[in-house]
Scaffold this motif. Structure first.
Motif, PDB file in Angstrom:
ATOM      1  N   GLU A  74       0.803   9.984   3.006  1.00 57.87           N
ATOM      2  CA  GLU A  74       0.096   8.757   2.668  1.00 57.87           C
ATOM      3  C   GLU A  74       1.069   7.583   2.569  1.00 57.87           C
ATOM      4  O   GLU A  74       2.213   7.752   2.138  1.00 57.87           O
ATOM      5  CB  GLU A  74      -0.640   8.925   1.338  1.00 57.87           C
ATOM      6  N   CYS A  75       0.609   6.411   2.973  1.00 57.08           N
ATOM      7  CA  CYS A  75       1.489   5.252   3.062  1.00 57.08           C
ATOM      8  C   CYS A  75       0.832   4.041   2.397  1.00 57.08           C
ATOM      9  O   CYS A  75      -0.309   3.700   2.717  1.00 57.08           O
ATOM     10  CB  CYS A  75       1.800   4.951   4.531  1.00 57.08           C
ATOM     11  N   ASP A  76       1.562   3.408   1.478  1.00 59.06           N
ATOM     12  CA  ASP A  76       1.049   2.238   0.757  1.00 59.06           C
ATOM     13  C   ASP A  76       1.584   0.921   1.319  1.00 59.06           C
ATOM     14  O   ASP A  76       1.479  -0.118   0.671  1.00 59.06           O
ATOM     15  CB  ASP A  76       1.430   2.336  -0.727  1.00 59.06           C
ATOM     16  N   VAL A  77       2.172   0.979   2.498  1.00 57.76           N
ATOM     17  CA  VAL A  77       2.837  -0.193   3.059  1.00 57.76           C
ATOM     18  C   VAL A  77       1.868  -1.357   3.267  1.00 57.76           C
ATOM     19  O   VAL A  77       2.199  -2.517   2.993  1.00 57.76           O
ATOM     20  CB  VAL A  77       3.525   0.173   4.390  1.00 57.76           C
ATOM     21  N   ILE A  78       0.664  -1.065   3.738  1.00 63.19           N
ATOM     22  CA  ILE A  78      -0.304  -2.128   4.028  1.00 63.19           C
ATOM     23  C   ILE A  78      -0.637  -2.904   2.757  1.00 63.19           C
ATOM     24  O   ILE A  78      -0.589  -4.139   2.734  1.00 63.19           O
ATOM     25  CB  ILE A  78      -1.588  -1.544   4.655  1.00 63.19           C
ATOM     26  N   ALA A  79      -0.963  -2.192   1.695  1.00 60.31           N
ATOM     27  CA  ALA A  79      -1.305  -2.848   0.430  1.00 60.31           C
ATOM     28  C   ALA A  79      -0.105  -3.601  -0.133  1.00 60.31           C
ATOM     29  O   ALA A  79      -0.251  -4.699  -0.687  1.00 60.31           O
ATOM     30  CB  ALA A  79      -1.803  -1.817  -0.581  1.00 60.31           C
ATOM     31  N   TRP A  80       1.086  -3.018   0.014  1.00 54.36           N
ATOM     32  CA  TRP A  80       2.285  -3.650  -0.535  1.00 54.36           C
ATOM     33  C   TRP A  80       2.574  -4.985   0.154  1.00 54.36           C
ATOM     34  O   TRP A  80       2.837  -5.988  -0.502  1.00 54.36           O
ATOM     35  CB  TRP A  80       3.470  -2.710  -0.375  1.00 54.36           C
ATOM     36  N   LYS A 107      11.725   1.820   0.166  1.00 54.21           N
ATOM     37  CA  LYS A 107      10.804   1.990  -0.954  1.00 54.21           C
ATOM     38  C   LYS A 107       9.767   3.070  -0.640  1.00 54.21           C
ATOM     39  O   LYS A 107       9.394   3.865  -1.512  1.00 54.21           O
ATOM     40  CB  LYS A 107      10.115   0.665  -1.245  1.00 54.21           C
ATOM     41  N   HIS A 108       9.309   3.105   0.613  1.00 54.66           N
ATOM     42  CA  HIS A 108       8.348   4.120   1.037  1.00 54.66           C
ATOM     43  C   HIS A 108       8.964   5.518   0.954  1.00 54.66           C
ATOM     44  O   HIS A 108       8.293   6.478   0.561  1.00 54.66           O
ATOM     45  CB  HIS A 108       7.885   3.814   2.459  1.00 54.66           C
ATOM     46  N   ILE A 109      10.241   5.638   1.321  1.00 59.51           N
ATOM     47  CA  ILE A 109      10.939   6.919   1.211  1.00 59.51           C
ATOM     48  C   ILE A 109      10.947   7.392  -0.242  1.00 59.51           C
ATOM     49  O   ILE A 109      10.686   8.566  -0.544  1.00 59.51           O
ATOM     50  CB  ILE A 109      12.390   6.789   1.727  1.00 59.51           C
ATOM     51  N   GLY A 110      11.258   6.475  -1.153  1.00 58.28           N
ATOM     52  CA  GLY A 110      11.266   6.832  -2.572  1.00 58.28           C
ATOM     53  C   GLY A 110       9.910   7.306  -3.055  1.00 58.28           C
ATOM     54  O   GLY A 110       9.798   8.304  -3.776  1.00 58.28           O
TER      55      GLY A 110
END
Length: 263
Positions: A74-80, A107-110
């Motif tokens: 899962e990836c939160d990049v769009i919201a971030w 940050k996504h890796i973390g």
């Protein structure tokens, strides 16, 4: 490199800041896996699934592995990115002596590391306790890990492209909701790609979604010839290159059109 490591640590801390949310997410994943298991088991038990191209055992293995992978994919990049642009904080991020997209990736890796420790490993332990069948194809496990890494990068680039569209749209959540539903279906996260009707299968061949779940999960759970393994990994490499080029193009054009709100 130390600064990117610090950003990864920040991603870990942010994801683990609210323990109640962490526990709720973990329980939700357990419930989701059980519901998937119960649904497909009931489907095959009622003979409704007799025309399904996969056997019950193959389907259950696929669903279990896909659910486990989804815990860290899962990836939160769009919201971030969306929040950064709406708040105007993106201006501060862009003037830092670090690459903006590299910061996002660190940050996504973390966040992914936190999810592996909190969700993936405990869920894997629970599955090993309650599921006694052969879950993975051990001979292809190394190829499966390689495929997961490629899928992880493809997922990130896809999310980054959609997130960068906020440079034009300012708010991308309506588009994200639409694309998320399409992505969840076509990627094979909900339903094995082998069960798609012919038309949907043909359409999916020209989209990157199956390279995120369909290919790696199949490589891990289903015995394949060496030629098929190489073909599937090559498909992932092609989509990785294509999405990287698209991401570069969107970034070059988008940062020149950036409109900052709230700052």
């Amino acid at each position: 490199m130390r600064k990117y490591a610090d950003l990864a640590i920040i991603g870990i801390k942010e994801h683990t800041a609210y323990l109640n949310s962490v526990w709720a997410n973990f329980l939700a994943k357990i419930v989701y896996l059980y519901m998937q298991y119960a649904l497909w088991t009931g489907l095959f038990s009622s003979n409704t699934g007799k025309n399904i191209p996969l056997s019950q055992d193959e389907t259950i293995r696929y669903i279990i592995v896909a659910t486990v992978i989804s815990t860290f994919m899962e990836c939160d990049v769009i919201a971030w990115i969306n929040n950064q642009i709406q708040s105007g904080d993106v201006a501060n991020q862009l003037i830092r002596p670090l690459g903006y997209r590299s910061m996002i990736f660190a940050k996504h890796i973390g966040t992914s590391i936190a999810r592996i420790m909190i969700y993936t490993l405990p869920l894997g332990i629970l599955i090993s306790i309650f599921y006694h069948g052969e879950l993975i194809c051990r001979e292809q496990l190394l190829y499966g890990f390689l495929s997961i890494i490629l899928a992880y990068l493809i997922q990130f680039l896809y999310s980054l492209i959609i997130g960068q569209m906020a440079f034009w749209l300012i708010v991308t959540w309506p588009l994200n909701m639409l694309l998320a539903a399409i992505y969840k279906l076509l990627s094979g996260s909900w339903i094995p790609a082998a069960m798609f009707p012919r038309v949907l299968t043909v359409i999916n061949m020209f989209l990157p979604f199956r390279a995120i779940y369909g290919i790696p999960v199949t490589l891990i759970t289903t015995p394949m010839s060496y030629e098929s393994i190489c073909e599937n990994i090559f498909i992932q490499l092609i989509w990785l290159a294509v999405l990287f080029l698209v991401s570069e193009a969107v970034w070059i054009v988008g940062k020149n059109k950036l409109v900052i709100q709230g700052g």
